[in-house]
Write a protein that holds these residues in place. Structure first.
Motif, PDB file in Angstrom:
ATOM      1  N   UNK A 100      -2.279 -11.415  -3.693  1.00 10.58           N
ATOM      2  CA  UNK A 100      -1.723 -12.076  -2.495  1.00 10.58           C
ATOM      3  C   UNK A 100      -0.622 -13.026  -2.930  1.00 10.58           C
ATOM      4  N   UNK A 101       0.535 -12.876  -2.307  1.00  7.86           N
ATOM      5  CA  UNK A 101       1.618 -13.836  -2.544  1.00  7.86           C
ATOM      6  C   UNK A 101       2.201 -14.232  -1.187  1.00  7.86           C
ATOM      7  N   UNK A 102       2.707 -15.463  -1.124  1.00  5.83           N
ATOM      8  CA  UNK A 102       3.193 -15.994   0.157  1.00  5.83           C
ATOM      9  C   UNK A 102       4.663 -15.646   0.319  1.00  5.83           C
ATOM     10  N   UNK A 103       4.968 -14.977   1.445  1.00  6.84           N
ATOM     11  CA  UNK A 103       6.341 -14.577   1.737  1.00  6.84           C
ATOM     12  C   UNK A 103       6.997 -15.693   2.539  1.00  6.84           C
ATOM     13  N   UNK A 104       8.034 -16.332   1.983  1.00  7.71           N
ATOM     14  CA  UNK A 104       8.605 -17.493   2.677  1.00  7.71           C
ATOM     15  C   UNK A 104       9.300 -17.151   3.996  1.00  7.71           C
ATOM     16  N   UNK A 105       9.862 -15.961   4.085  1.00  2.46           N
ATOM     17  CA  UNK A 105      10.550 -15.588   5.325  1.00  2.46           C
ATOM     18  C   UNK A 105       9.559 -15.224   6.423  1.00  2.46           C
ATOM     19  N   UNK A 106       8.523 -14.459   6.040  1.00  7.83           N
ATOM     20  CA  UNK A 106       7.539 -14.050   7.040  1.00  7.83           C
ATOM     21  C   UNK A 106       6.480 -15.114   7.291  1.00  7.83           C
ATOM     22  N   UNK A 107       6.454 -16.147   6.430  1.00  3.95           N
ATOM     23  CA  UNK A 107       5.518 -17.259   6.593  1.00  3.95           C
ATOM     24  C   UNK A 107       4.063 -16.775   6.606  1.00  3.95           C
ATOM     25  N   UNK A 108       3.722 -15.812   5.740  1.00  4.53           N
ATOM     26  CA  UNK A 108       2.344 -15.361   5.668  1.00  4.53           C
ATOM     27  C   UNK A 108       2.090 -14.766   4.288  1.00  4.53           C
ATOM     28  N   UNK A 109       0.782 -14.615   4.002  1.00  4.75           N
ATOM     29  CA  UNK A 109       0.379 -14.033   2.728  1.00  4.75           C
ATOM     30  C   UNK A 109       0.461 -12.498   2.796  1.00  4.75           C
ATOM     31  N   UNK A 110       1.100 -11.905   1.775  1.00  3.21           N
ATOM     32  CA  UNK A 110       1.275 -10.457   1.686  1.00  3.21           C
ATOM     33  C   UNK A 110       0.329  -9.910   0.617  1.00  3.21           C
ATOM     34  N   UNK A 111      -0.346  -8.813   0.945  1.00  2.00           N
ATOM     35  CA  UNK A 111      -1.302  -8.200   0.011  1.00  2.00           C
ATOM     36  C   UNK A 111      -0.647  -7.029  -0.709  1.00  2.00           C
ATOM     37  N   UNK A 112      -0.952  -6.900  -2.001  1.00  2.20           N
ATOM     38  CA  UNK A 112      -0.465  -5.781  -2.827  1.00  2.20           C
ATOM     39  C   UNK A 112      -1.671  -5.124  -3.495  1.00  2.20           C
ATOM     40  N   UNK A 113      -1.840  -3.802  -3.267  1.00  2.61           N
ATOM     41  CA  UNK A 113      -2.978  -3.061  -3.815  1.00  2.61           C
ATOM     42  C   UNK A 113      -2.470  -1.819  -4.563  1.00  2.61           C
ATOM     43  N   UNK A 114      -2.708  -1.793  -5.843  1.00  2.00           N
ATOM     44  CA  UNK A 114      -2.226  -0.663  -6.659  1.00  2.00           C
ATOM     45  C   UNK A 114      -3.245  -0.336  -7.749  1.00  2.00           C
ATOM     46  N   UNK A 115      -4.475  -0.084  -7.312  1.00  7.39           N
ATOM     47  CA  UNK A 115      -5.535   0.197  -8.275  1.00  7.39           C
ATOM     48  C   UNK A 115      -6.177   1.544  -7.962  1.00  7.39           C
ATOM     49  N   UNK A 116      -7.217   1.862  -8.702  1.00  2.00           N
ATOM     50  CA  UNK A 116      -7.815   3.195  -8.613  1.00  2.00           C
ATOM     51  C   UNK A 116      -8.358   3.497  -7.233  1.00  2.00           C
ATOM     52  N   UNK A 117      -8.953   2.497  -6.568  1.00  2.00           N
ATOM     53  CA  UNK A 117      -9.587   2.751  -5.275  1.00  2.00           C
ATOM     54  C   UNK A 117      -8.680   2.470  -4.094  1.00  2.00           C
ATOM     55  N   UNK A 118      -7.510   1.907  -4.329  1.00  2.00           N
ATOM     56  CA  UNK A 118      -6.624   1.605  -3.192  1.00  2.00           C
ATOM     57  C   UNK A 118      -5.158   1.718  -3.587  1.00  2.00           C
ATOM     58  N   UNK A 119      -4.823   2.707  -4.416  1.00  2.00           N
ATOM     59  CA  UNK A 119      -3.441   2.866  -4.842  1.00  2.00           C
ATOM     60  C   UNK A 119      -2.593   3.439  -3.699  1.00  2.00           C
ATOM     61  N   UNK A 120      -1.337   3.074  -3.685  1.00  2.00           N
ATOM     62  CA  UNK A 120      -0.427   3.539  -2.627  1.00  2.00           C
ATOM     63  C   UNK A 120       0.646   4.474  -3.180  1.00  2.00           C
ATOM     64  N   UNK A 121       0.389   5.134  -4.315  1.00  2.00           N
ATOM     65  CA  UNK A 121       1.344   6.106  -4.852  1.00  2.00           C
ATOM     66  C   UNK A 121       2.065   5.661  -6.090  1.00  2.00           C
TER      67      UNK A 121
END
Length: 585
Positions: A100-121
């Motif tokens: 989770x990292x905070x996006x200053x423009x969108x003013x919210x926390x953004x999730x990034x998932x790139x592992x075996x059970x939730x990879x996005x390609x």
């Protein structure tokens, strides 16, 4: 090209809300980025509550963490530079992590998932892109969810690494270029050799194509390129010092290894004709390849069924791969020592590629079971094997062409021989026709002779019957005369003279000569051969043996010789004894 560097962990002073673990982040031109990291166990709320709660106490990062828990990692990166810095963060274990990292423009926390059970390609799992703004600190959180394993007494190594995004992008580009180059080279050689195979139908080229196909799949699986084309399908997950999981990419790699080794094994057998020239080595190659293929298929089925065997069987898999590669190399050396045709180009083409190939299982056994991003041996093996074997196949193709030329000459010689054989067949047919005519002529003669023989046999039988009937009549007449002479003594003298005359008539030589003529027509040279073998026989003994040879009964012989049957039996016994032959005959 830089390696991913696992950054050193230094435990500093505790007692604040963040027990800092300081990590120096590598970068170009001494970027000076520092990361303070801490860990929180089994926090049940979400990212919004976690980021807002200042009372939470994050501990220093341990070397390992236990399964069955949820961990939150808090990472604060200080960038003293004017410009922002883009990095790639990798968190291990990489199973079900969320950054989770905070996006200053969108003013919210953004999730990034790139592992075996939730990879996005993504090609590589567990790698997240983050940006650190200049002249400020950037905070992000990582949720490490290990509850999938339940509460078990197992620990996993915890590691966090940073790599400048430019270096990561350059490395990705290098990997892709290497993969594309391998695919292009393999495809070009495959198309060329496919054309050659369709023209010559040489099984060696077919097995070379199979090995190339296996190499293509192996490179794709080894570099995890399949993650970008196929959905991730995890069949089982196991926990050791690291998390191992059996997914579709592992199946691709194992199948590719079997196909490649099968192609190389069969290529070796056909190229060197080991079945005929090296039968013992040929049997070992077939046996080891069969065992490894069966071993791989069974383990694939068990792992896909949920049995966690990959971690335990992987060392044996690498050992057996090495054994098969060594057997191929040893077979080439044995063929060279025995001066088998084409052994030299085979050994030249396969020597170094097989050694490079052997380095792959050895590196997995003695360095790491995990794929190394900077290990370029697979690409080296594929390219050298493809190029070198192509030269070997050129030598074999020339040999095949020479064999075809010889076969063409043999074909022409065979056609000439067939024509010559055709002429000989015609000549033989003429001779057969001539022989058939002779046979027909002889057959006609034999039929005529058979008719004569049958006539003679009938005449002999008639003559014999006549003699028997005549002697029986004379014998009967003699007995009647004896009866008549008894009451009248005056006529006895005349009757005795007539009886003597009858005895003499029953033994006339004229009847015997006539019988002998008919007998010799049926049994030529019978009496001559009998006299030659038994010169001591009398005329009566000769007649008796002739009658016995005709298989006449004792009664019939008695009538012919004018004696009683008992006398015939006694005469027969004396005759056989004199001739020294068994009486049963």
């Amino acid at each position: 090209m830089h390696k991913n560097i696992l950054l050193l962990i230094f435990v500093l002073f505790s007692g604040t809300s963040l027990s800092q673990t300081l990590q120096i982040i590598p970068g170009e031109n001494n970027s000076g980025l520092r990361a303070n990291m801490g860990i929180l166990t089994d926090y049940s709320s979400g990212i919004e509550e976690l980021s807002a709660d200042t009372s939470l106490h994050f501990l220093a990062l341990p070397d390992s963490i236990s399964v069955g828990h949820i961990y939150w990692l808090k990472i604060v990166v200080d960038n003293p530079n004017e410009l922002h810095r883009d990095y790639v963060v990798r968190i291990t274990p990489q199973l079900k992590n969320t950054l989770y990292y905070f996006h200053p423009d969108q003013k919210k926390w953004i999730a990034s998932q790139k592992d075996a059970l939730n990879n996005t390609g993504a090609r590589l799992l567990g790698r997240h892109s983050v940006s650190f703004a200049g002249k400020r600190s950037t905070t992000f959180f990582v949720k490490v969810d290990l509850t999938i394993f339940g509460h078990r007494d197992r620990k996993l190594r915890l590691a966090i690494s940073f790599q400048p995004e430019a270096q990561a992008a350059q490395h990705e580009q290098t990997i892709r270029i290497a993969w594309v180059c391998c695919m292009v080279v393999l495809m070009l050689f495959m198309l060329n050799n496919l054309y050659v195979y369709l023209n010559f139908r040489d099984k060696t080229i077919l097995f070379y194509l199979i090995a190339q196909l296996g190499g293509m799949f192996y490179i794709t699986g080894y570099r995890w390129i399949s993650y970008q084309f196929l959905p991730i399908r995890v069949f089982n997950i196991d926990v050791h010092e690291i998390i191992t999981y059996y997914d579709l990419n592992k199946i691709i790699v194992h199948v590719a290894i079997v196909v490649t080794l099968y192609g190389l094994t069969m290529l070796t057998r056909t190229f060197l004709n080991t079945k005929k020239l090296l039968p013992r080595m040929d049997g070992m190659l077939r046996l080891n390849m069969g065992i490894y293929a069966g071993f791989t298929v069974i383990l694939m089925g068990l792992n896909m069924a949920g049995y966690k065997l990959e971690y335990h069987t992987l060392p044996y898999d690498n050992v057996y791969c090495g054994i098969i590669i060594l057997f191929i190399l040893v077979t080439g050396i044995a063929a060279y020592r025995q001066k088998i045709p084409l052994a030299t180009p085979f050994l030249i083409a396969n020597g170094f590629p097989l050694l490079f190939m052997l380095a792959i299982p050895l590196s997995h056994l003695f360095i790491s079971f995990q794929n190394e991003e900077n290990l370029w041996i697979p690409e080296l093996v594929v390219l050298t094997q493809t190029l070198a074997l192509s030269f070997a196949l050129v030598a074999r193709t020339k040999a095949v062409q020479r064999d075809l030329s010889v076969a063409e000459m043999d074909k022409r010689q065979l056609e000439f021989n067939l024509k010559e054989a055709g002429y000989r067949v015609q000549l033989n047919q003429l001779e057969i026709a001539k022989m058939n005519a002779v046979i027909d002529s002889e057959k006609a003669k034999n039929e005529l002779l058979q008719e004569r023989l049958e006539t003679n046999q009938r005449e002999l039988a008639s003559s014999t019957l006549h003699m028997v009937q005549k002697n029986e009549l004379l014998s009967h007449l003699k007995s009647q005369m004896q009866l008549l002479s008894r009451p009248n003594p005056s006529t006895a003298q005349g009757m005795r003279q007539m009886s003597l005359l009858i005895d003499n008539s029953s033994q006339l030589d004229s009847d015997w000569k006539k019988f002998k003529i008919h007998f010799e027509q049926v049994h030529p040279y019978f009496f001559e051969e009998l006299e030659a073998r038994y010169p001591q026989l009398t005329m009566k003994e000769t007649r008796l043996y002739a009658y016995l040879h005709m298989k006449l009964s004792h009664k019939e012989i008695a009538a012919l010789l004018s004696i009683d049957p008992a006398s015939v039996r006694r005469a027969k016994t004396r005759l056989y004894k004199k001739m020294a032959i068994p009486e049963t005959l």
